[in-house]
Design a protein around this motif. Structure first.
Motif, PDB file in Angstrom:
ATOM      1  N   PRO A  50       0.812  -1.228   0.000  1.00  0.00           N
ATOM      2  CA  PRO A  50       0.000   0.000   0.000  1.00  0.00           C
ATOM      3  C   PRO A  50       0.847   1.280   0.000  1.00  0.00           C
ATOM      4  N   GLU A  51       2.080   1.193   0.457  1.00  0.00           N
ATOM      5  CA  GLU A  51       2.969   2.353   0.444  1.00  0.00           C
ATOM      6  C   GLU A  51       3.914   2.267  -0.755  1.00  0.00           C
ATOM      7  N   PRO A  52       3.589   2.920  -1.861  1.00  0.00           N
ATOM      8  CA  PRO A  52       4.465   2.803  -3.036  1.00  0.00           C
ATOM      9  C   PRO A  52       5.812   3.502  -2.837  1.00  0.00           C
ATOM     10  N   GLU A  53       5.855   4.479  -1.973  1.00  0.00           N
ATOM     11  CA  GLU A  53       7.104   5.182  -1.686  1.00  0.00           C
ATOM     12  C   GLU A  53       7.796   4.490  -0.520  1.00  0.00           C
ATOM     13  N   GLY A  54       8.994   4.864  -0.268  1.00  0.00           N
ATOM     14  CA  GLY A  54       9.722   4.292   0.854  1.00  0.00           C
ATOM     15  C   GLY A  54      10.822   3.377   0.364  1.00  0.00           C
ATOM     16  N   LYS A  55      11.304   2.575   1.292  1.00  0.00           N
ATOM     17  CA  LYS A  55      12.425   1.700   0.979  1.00  0.00           C
ATOM     18  C   LYS A  55      12.030   0.251   1.215  1.00  0.00           C
ATOM     19  N   ALA A  56      12.739  -0.628   0.541  1.00  0.00           N
ATOM     20  CA  ALA A  56      12.509  -2.066   0.678  1.00  0.00           C
ATOM     21  C   ALA A  56      13.847  -2.757   0.905  1.00  0.00           C
ATOM     22  N   MET A  57      13.824  -3.793   1.704  1.00  0.00           N
ATOM     23  CA  MET A  57      15.024  -4.596   1.919  1.00  0.00           C
ATOM     24  C   MET A  57      15.047  -5.672   0.841  1.00  0.00           C
ATOM     25  N   VAL A  58      16.138  -5.724   0.115  1.00  0.00           N
ATOM     26  CA  VAL A  58      16.271  -6.669  -0.993  1.00  0.00           C
ATOM     27  C   VAL A  58      17.514  -7.521  -0.755  1.00  0.00           C
ATOM     28  N   CYS A  59      17.374  -8.820  -0.990  1.00  0.00           N
ATOM     29  CA  CYS A  59      18.504  -9.734  -0.807  1.00  0.00           C
ATOM     30  C   CYS A  59      19.231  -9.897  -2.138  1.00  0.00           C
ATOM     31  N   PHE A  60      20.515  -9.568  -2.158  1.00  0.00           N
ATOM     32  CA  PHE A  60      21.366  -9.777  -3.325  1.00  0.00           C
ATOM     33  C   PHE A  60      22.500 -10.692  -2.906  1.00  0.00           C
ATOM     34  N   GLY A  61      22.469 -11.901  -3.407  1.00  0.00           N
ATOM     35  CA  GLY A  61      23.498 -12.872  -3.018  1.00  0.00           C
ATOM     36  C   GLY A  61      23.319 -13.264  -1.565  1.00  0.00           C
ATOM     37  N   ASN A  62      24.287 -12.923  -0.732  1.00  0.00           N
ATOM     38  CA  ASN A  62      24.196 -13.274   0.680  1.00  0.00           C
ATOM     39  C   ASN A  62      24.127 -12.035   1.568  1.00  0.00           C
ATOM     40  N   MET A  63      23.651 -10.919   1.017  1.00  0.00           N
ATOM     41  CA  MET A  63      23.517  -9.715   1.830  1.00  0.00           C
ATOM     42  C   MET A  63      22.207  -9.001   1.493  1.00  0.00           C
ATOM     43  N   PHE A  64      21.715  -8.266   2.475  1.00  0.00           N
ATOM     44  CA  PHE A  64      20.505  -7.485   2.288  1.00  0.00           C
ATOM     45  C   PHE A  64      20.880  -6.027   2.074  1.00  0.00           C
ATOM     46  N   VAL A  65      20.170  -5.382   1.143  1.00  0.00           N
ATOM     47  CA  VAL A  65      20.419  -3.986   0.814  1.00  0.00           C
ATOM     48  C   VAL A  65      19.085  -3.256   0.878  1.00  0.00           C
ATOM     49  N   GLU A  66      19.096  -2.073   1.461  1.00  0.00           N
ATOM     50  CA  GLU A  66      17.881  -1.264   1.521  1.00  0.00           C
ATOM     51  C   GLU A  66      17.899  -0.293   0.343  1.00  0.00           C
ATOM     52  N   LEU A  67      16.876  -0.399  -0.491  1.00  0.00           N
ATOM     53  CA  LEU A  67      16.787   0.425  -1.698  1.00  0.00           C
ATOM     54  C   LEU A  67      15.419   1.083  -1.768  1.00  0.00           C
ATOM     55  N   PRO A  68      15.322   2.194  -2.504  1.00  0.00           N
ATOM     56  CA  PRO A  68      13.984   2.741  -2.773  1.00  0.00           C
ATOM     57  C   PRO A  68      13.165   1.694  -3.539  1.00  0.00           C
ATOM     58  N   LYS A  69      11.879   1.625  -3.236  1.00  0.00           N
ATOM     59  CA  LYS A  69      11.026   0.587  -3.831  1.00  0.00           C
ATOM     60  C   LYS A  69      11.005   0.652  -5.354  1.00  0.00           C
ATOM     61  N   ALA A  70      11.009   1.840  -5.907  1.00  0.00           N
ATOM     62  CA  ALA A  70      10.992   1.969  -7.373  1.00  0.00           C
ATOM     63  C   ALA A  70      12.258   1.365  -7.968  1.00  0.00           C
ATOM     64  N   ARG A  71      13.389   1.633  -7.351  1.00  0.00           N
ATOM     65  CA  ARG A  71      14.667   1.093  -7.834  1.00  0.00           C
ATOM     66  C   ARG A  71      14.702  -0.423  -7.670  1.00  0.00           C
ATOM     67  N   ALA A  72      14.164  -0.918  -6.548  1.00  0.00           N
ATOM     68  CA  ALA A  72      14.128  -2.362  -6.307  1.00  0.00           C
ATOM     69  C   ALA A  72      13.267  -3.061  -7.364  1.00  0.00           C
ATOM     70  N   LYS A  73      12.105  -2.475  -7.672  1.00  0.00           N
ATOM     71  CA  LYS A  73      11.237  -3.046  -8.711  1.00  0.00           C
ATOM     72  C   LYS A  73      11.956  -3.095 -10.051  1.00  0.00           C
ATOM     73  N   GLU A  74      12.611  -1.988 -10.390  1.00  0.00           N
ATOM     74  CA  GLU A  74      13.319  -1.906 -11.662  1.00  0.00           C
ATOM     75  C   GLU A  74      14.406  -2.974 -11.755  1.00  0.00           C
ATOM     76  N   MET A  75      15.168  -3.129 -10.694  1.00  0.00           N
ATOM     77  CA  MET A  75      16.240  -4.123 -10.693  1.00  0.00           C
ATOM     78  C   MET A  75      15.681  -5.538 -10.795  1.00  0.00           C
ATOM     79  N   MET A  76      14.587  -5.807 -10.080  1.00  0.00           N
ATOM     80  CA  MET A  76      13.979  -7.146 -10.125  1.00  0.00           C
ATOM     81  C   MET A  76      13.394  -7.446 -11.496  1.00  0.00           C
ATOM     82  N   GLN A  77      12.820  -6.434 -12.139  1.00  0.00           N
ATOM     83  CA  GLN A  77      12.267  -6.649 -13.479  1.00  0.00           C
ATOM     84  C   GLN A  77      13.379  -6.945 -14.479  1.00  0.00           C
ATOM     85  N   LYS A  78      14.495  -6.248 -14.355  1.00  0.00           N
ATOM     86  CA  LYS A  78      15.632  -6.537 -15.234  1.00  0.00           C
ATOM     87  C   LYS A  78      16.159  -7.942 -14.977  1.00  0.00           C
TER      88      LYS A  78
END
Length: 132
Positions: A50-78
């Motif tokens: 419900p909150e499109p803005e903000g940050k999301a924790m994303v797991c890349f390999g063996n570490m978690f990175v906090e990214l803006p949700k829009a950037r996380a979506k873009e990276m996951m789509q790629k």
């Protein structure tokens, strides 16, 4: 008529190697498909958030990175597109490997195994022809 044991051994080693290549390719496809499904689930969760803005924790390999949700979506789509391409490439290679294995075993080539799906454009043309 007796066969040369060295020839039989080389033949069996070749068939075994080809079979291992086929099994390895199949397992790699399964592993990438599991990753693709997890990625799809994460994209869906971000989409439903419900909150499109903000940050999301994303797991890349063996570490978690906090990214803006829009950037996380873009990276996951790629990543999703890359996984789709890789799986399709492996499936095409698998067809060739299976045919080589069948050839080495002296079996006939699989019928209909080299079929490719029709593109959306081709389907539109066929539907136009069928409609008159």
């Amino acid at each position: 008529m007796a066969r040369d044991p060295a020839f039989v051994l080389r033949y069996l080693a070749e068939v075994e190697e080809l079979a291992e290549d086929v099994l390895a390719a199949r397992q790699q496809i399964v592993d990438l498909d599991v990753k693709r499904n997890r990625n799809r689930e994460a994209l869906r969760a971000l989409h439903k958030d419900p909150e499109p803005e903000g940050k999301a924790m994303v797991c890349f390999g063996n570490m978690f990175v906090e990214l803006p949700k829009a950037r996380a979506k873009e990276m996951m789509q790629k990543d999703q597109e890359h996984l789709d391409e890789e799986i399709n490439k492996l499936r095409k290679e698998l067809r060739v490997k299976v045919n080589r294995l069948y050839e080495a075993q002296g079996k006939p080539e699989l019928k209909g195994f080299n079929l490719n799906p029709m593109t959306a454009e081709e389907m539109k043309l066929i539907n136009r022809i069928l409609e008159g």
